[in-house]
Design an enzyme around this catalytic site. Structure first.
Site, PDB file in Angstrom:
ATOM      1  N   ARG A  47       0.777  -1.242   0.000  1.00  0.00           N
ATOM      2  CA  ARG A  47       0.000   0.000   0.000  1.00  0.00           C
ATOM      3  C   ARG A  47       0.804   1.286   0.000  1.00  0.00           C
ATOM      4  NH1 ARG A  47      -3.942  -1.671   4.741  1.00  0.00           N
ATOM      5  NH2 ARG A  47      -1.978  -2.682   5.264  1.00  0.00           N
ATOM      6  N   ASP A  92       0.555 -14.058   0.363  1.00  0.00           N
ATOM      7  CA  ASP A  92       0.379 -13.834   1.797  1.00  0.00           C
ATOM      8  C   ASP A  92       0.620 -15.150   2.518  1.00  0.00           C
ATOM      9  OD1 ASP A  92      -0.668 -11.643   3.782  1.00  0.00           O
ATOM     10  OD2 ASP A  92      -1.480 -13.552   4.464  1.00  0.00           O
ATOM     11  N   TYR A 167      -2.683 -17.494  13.779  1.00  0.00           N
ATOM     12  CA  TYR A 167      -3.879 -17.011  13.056  1.00  0.00           C
ATOM     13  C   TYR A 167      -4.991 -18.050  13.097  1.00  0.00           C
ATOM     14  CZ  TYR A 167      -1.485 -12.884  11.400  1.00  0.00           C
ATOM     15  OH  TYR A 167      -0.831 -11.683  11.361  1.00  0.00           O
TER      16      TYR A 167
HETATM   17  O1  CP3 Z   1       6.215  -7.275  -0.457  1.00  0.00           O
HETATM   18  C1  CP3 Z   1       6.166  -8.288   0.246  1.00  0.00           C
HETATM   19  O2  CP3 Z   1       6.794  -8.406   1.314  1.00  0.00           O
HETATM   20  C2  CP3 Z   1       5.359  -9.481  -0.256  1.00  0.00           C
HETATM   21  C3  CP3 Z   1       4.020  -9.526   0.158  1.00  0.00           C
HETATM   22  C4  CP3 Z   1       3.576 -10.022   1.515  1.00  0.00           C
HETATM   23  C5  CP3 Z   1       2.263  -9.790   1.982  1.00  0.00           C
HETATM   24  N1  CP3 Z   1       2.071 -10.460   3.137  1.00  0.00           N
HETATM   25  C6  CP3 Z   1       1.254  -9.012   1.251  1.00  0.00           C
HETATM   26  C7  CP3 Z   1       0.162  -8.403   2.022  1.00  0.00           C
HETATM   27  C8  CP3 Z   1       4.210 -10.788   2.478  1.00  0.00           C
HETATM   28  C9  CP3 Z   1       5.641 -11.291   2.517  1.00  0.00           C
HETATM   29  C10 CP3 Z   1       3.253 -11.059   3.506  1.00  0.00           C
HETATM   30  C11 CP3 Z   1       3.529 -11.906   4.682  1.00  0.00           C
HETATM   31  C12 CP3 Z   1       2.652 -11.802   5.857  1.00  0.00           C
HETATM   32  N2  CP3 Z   1       1.281 -11.723   5.908  1.00  0.00           N
HETATM   33  C13 CP3 Z   1       3.127 -11.888   7.186  1.00  0.00           C
HETATM   34  C14 CP3 Z   1       4.562 -12.064   7.569  1.00  0.00           C
HETATM   35  C15 CP3 Z   1       5.298 -10.788   7.459  1.00  0.00           C
HETATM   36  C16 CP3 Z   1       4.957  -9.777   8.501  1.00  0.00           C
HETATM   37  O3  CP3 Z   1       4.469  -8.715   8.136  1.00  0.00           O
HETATM   38  O4  CP3 Z   1       5.204 -10.056   9.688  1.00  0.00           O
HETATM   39  C17 CP3 Z   1       2.024 -11.796   8.044  1.00  0.00           C
HETATM   40  C18 CP3 Z   1       2.046 -11.809   9.553  1.00  0.00           C
HETATM   41  C19 CP3 Z   1       0.860 -11.712   7.231  1.00  0.00           C
HETATM   42  C20 CP3 Z   1      -0.552 -11.629   7.673  1.00  0.00           C
HETATM   43  C21 CP3 Z   1      -1.163 -10.375   7.178  1.00  0.00           C
HETATM   44  N3  CP3 Z   1      -1.646 -10.212   5.892  1.00  0.00           N
HETATM   45  C22 CP3 Z   1      -1.271  -9.117   7.847  1.00  0.00           C
HETATM   46  C23 CP3 Z   1      -0.875  -8.846   9.273  1.00  0.00           C
HETATM   47  C24 CP3 Z   1      -1.828  -8.208   6.916  1.00  0.00           C
HETATM   48  C25 CP3 Z   1      -2.028  -6.723   7.074  1.00  0.00           C
HETATM   49  C26 CP3 Z   1      -3.403  -6.309   7.415  1.00  0.00           C
HETATM   50  C27 CP3 Z   1      -3.612  -4.857   7.046  1.00  0.00           C
HETATM   51  O5  CP3 Z   1      -4.474  -4.586   6.224  1.00  0.00           O
HETATM   52  O6  CP3 Z   1      -2.881  -3.995   7.583  1.00  0.00           O
HETATM   53  C28 CP3 Z   1      -2.059  -8.928   5.719  1.00  0.00           C
HETATM   54  C29 CP3 Z   1      -2.595  -8.387   4.450  1.00  0.00           C
HETATM   55  C30 CP3 Z   1      -1.559  -8.111   3.436  1.00  0.00           C
HETATM   56  N4  CP3 Z   1      -0.598  -8.984   3.015  1.00  0.00           N
HETATM   57  C31 CP3 Z   1      -1.418  -6.912   2.690  1.00  0.00           C
HETATM   58  C32 CP3 Z   1      -0.360  -7.090   1.798  1.00  0.00           C
HETATM   59  C33 CP3 Z   1       0.161  -6.136   0.759  1.00  0.00           C
HETATM   60  C34 CP3 Z   1      -2.315  -5.702   2.822  1.00  0.00           C
HETATM   61  C35 CP3 Z   1      -3.541  -5.989   2.000  1.00  0.00           C
HETATM   62  C36 CP3 Z   1      -4.107  -4.740   1.417  1.00  0.00           C
HETATM   63  O7  CP3 Z   1      -3.486  -4.197   0.489  1.00  0.00           O
HETATM   64  O8  CP3 Z   1      -5.195  -4.349   1.861  1.00  0.00           O
END
Ligand code: CP3
Length: 365
Positions: A47, A92, A167
């Site tokens: 984002r 993800d 989760y």
């Molecule tokens: O660029 C990168 O690093 C690759 C993409 C990536 C995403 N998730 C995309 C994503 C990666 C490597 C992840 C891993 C992930 N997902 C982790 C481990 C890394 C970390 O941050 O500790 C975890 C714990 C998750 C679980 C998860 N998914 C969370 C906590 C969230 C955020 C919620 C929010 O909206 O703030 C997601 C959603 C997510 N995964 C987004 C992205 C780009 C946001 C979705 C959106 O655009 O609305």
């Protein structure tokens, strides 16, 4: 196959000079000399980028992870914009568990939410193992990306058993991981059955990515820092080891990362990592002392520093590069993911600064 000085088996074909296996990123992971310190950012695709927000405006998160055309485009965006040394697959950590039959969604602003949390042996039994066909969209996206990226390495990734279990047991994000830990302490047998299954799914998911051509993998155990070292060793390490050591002959470097893991860095390295990711709380020279000189480190700029004026950012980048010199290999990164409110132009400047400050003439080694 060739074996390099680090004992890692390199895959044929991709270690030609200038190819991804000879890139500064892979060289740093393998503790070889580098022309400059490589840099990429966790959550670099996301984002903070207007071009990402535009694509995602009309497509839900999980759907975007299942469309190879979108995965390819979103993965490439930060490479084009910032000139980072590696791409990370857009996906993800919950994608493979959704493929294994768990009913879940990724809710904007919240994160993964599980419809029926996993609490019993019957719940665990319902989580299927996965095959390539269950995640064919990932296989396809990686193959496309490897072509598009050329000499830039692609990092594949998965969530580690503890973070995935959190989760699934909580049903969503949790600050305390209370239900997860209650299950872990109260029913160790069920806990190990759950994590054993998650380890198998994770290993299968990473193998699909490696077979399709990723140059490295990162195992995210984001929430492992919630545990003491003793509990980590008893309840988590065997399962993370099953994943990472299960890939010891796969020919790609393995990165292992968690947040708040100062006390766990040594154990996380023991799980079978080539590179240990460090958050911003532990200076890299201290971290290296805990991890040992046989592994590279990755990190560890506090992402919130990027919200401060440039002189503060520059000072922190300089400090981290200096402390990273204590390690036998350093991949520059943040200590956790890019925050959505970070100005992408600052990220681009950080990449240029890391390259400039760390560039070494060939005769300097
Ligand atoms: O660029 C990168 O690093 C690759 C993409 C990536 C995403 N998730 C995309 C994503 C990666 C490597 C992840 C891993 C992930 N997902 C982790 C481990 C890394 C970390 O941050 O500790 C975890 C714990 C998750 C679980 C998860 N998914 C969370 C906590 C969230 C955020 C919620 C929010 O909206 O703030 C997601 C959603 C997510 N995964 C987004 C992205 C780009 C946001 C979705 C959106 O655009 O609305």
């Amino acid at each position: 196959m060739t074996t390099d000085t680090t004992g890692t088996v390199a895959r044929d074909g991709d270690s030609r000079p200038g190819g991804p296996a000879d890139s500064p990123f892979i060289r740093a992971c393998r503790r070889r000399p580098v022309p400059h310190t490589p840099v990429w950012f966790m959550r670099q695709a996301g984002r903070s980028l207007p071009e990402y927000r535009q694509i995602r405006a009309s497509v839900p998160m999980l759907e975007s992870c299942r469309r190879p055309d979108l995965v390819t485009e979103i993965t490439l965006q930060p490479v084009r914009r910032h000139g980072v040394d590696a791409a990370i697959l857009f996906s993800d950590i919950v994608v493979p568990v959704a493929a294994a039959g768990v009913d879940l969604d990724i809710v904007p602003g919240t994160g993964p939410v599980v419809a029926e949390p996993i609490r019993t042996a019957a719940d665990v039994e319902r989580i299927r193992l996965i095959t390539r066909d269950d995640v064919s969209y990932v296989d396809e996206a990686v193959r496309q990306l490897v072509v598009e990226l050329g000499d830039t390495p692609l990092i594949g990734f998965a969530g580690a058993p503890f973070t995935l279990a959190s989760y699934l047991v909580e049903g969503g994000p949790s600050r305390t991981h209370a239900k997860t830990k209650a299950l872990m302490y109260g029913d160790p047998e069920l806990w190990h059955a759950l994590c054993g299954r998650l380890a198998e799914i994770t290993l299968a998911f990473l193998r699909v990515q490696i077979d399709a051509g990723v140059s490295a993998v990162q195992l995210f155990d984001s929430w492992a820092g919630a545990l003491s070292e003793a509990d980590y060793r008893r309840f988590v390490l065997p399962h993370s080891t099953a994943v990472l050591s299960g890939l010891s002959t796969a020919g790609v470097p393995r990165i292992h990362f968690g947040v708040g893991t100062a006390e766990l860095l040594g154990a996380m390295g023991e799980a079978g990592a080539d590179v240990v990711g460090v958050d911003w709380r532990t200076p890299l020279d201290v971290a290296t002392g805990r991890i040992g000189a046989d592994k590279a480190v990755q990190g560890n700029l506090d992402p919130t520093v990027l919200l401060a004026p440039w002189p503060a950012v520059e000072a922190e980048v300089r400090r981290i590069l200096e402390q990273g010199r204590a390690a036998p290999g350093h991949v520059f990164n943040l200590g956790h993911g890019v925050l959505p409110e970070i100005d992408p132009e600052v990220l681009t400047r950080v990449v240029a600064l890391v390259h400039e400050l760390s560039s070494r003439r060939a005769d300097q080694g």
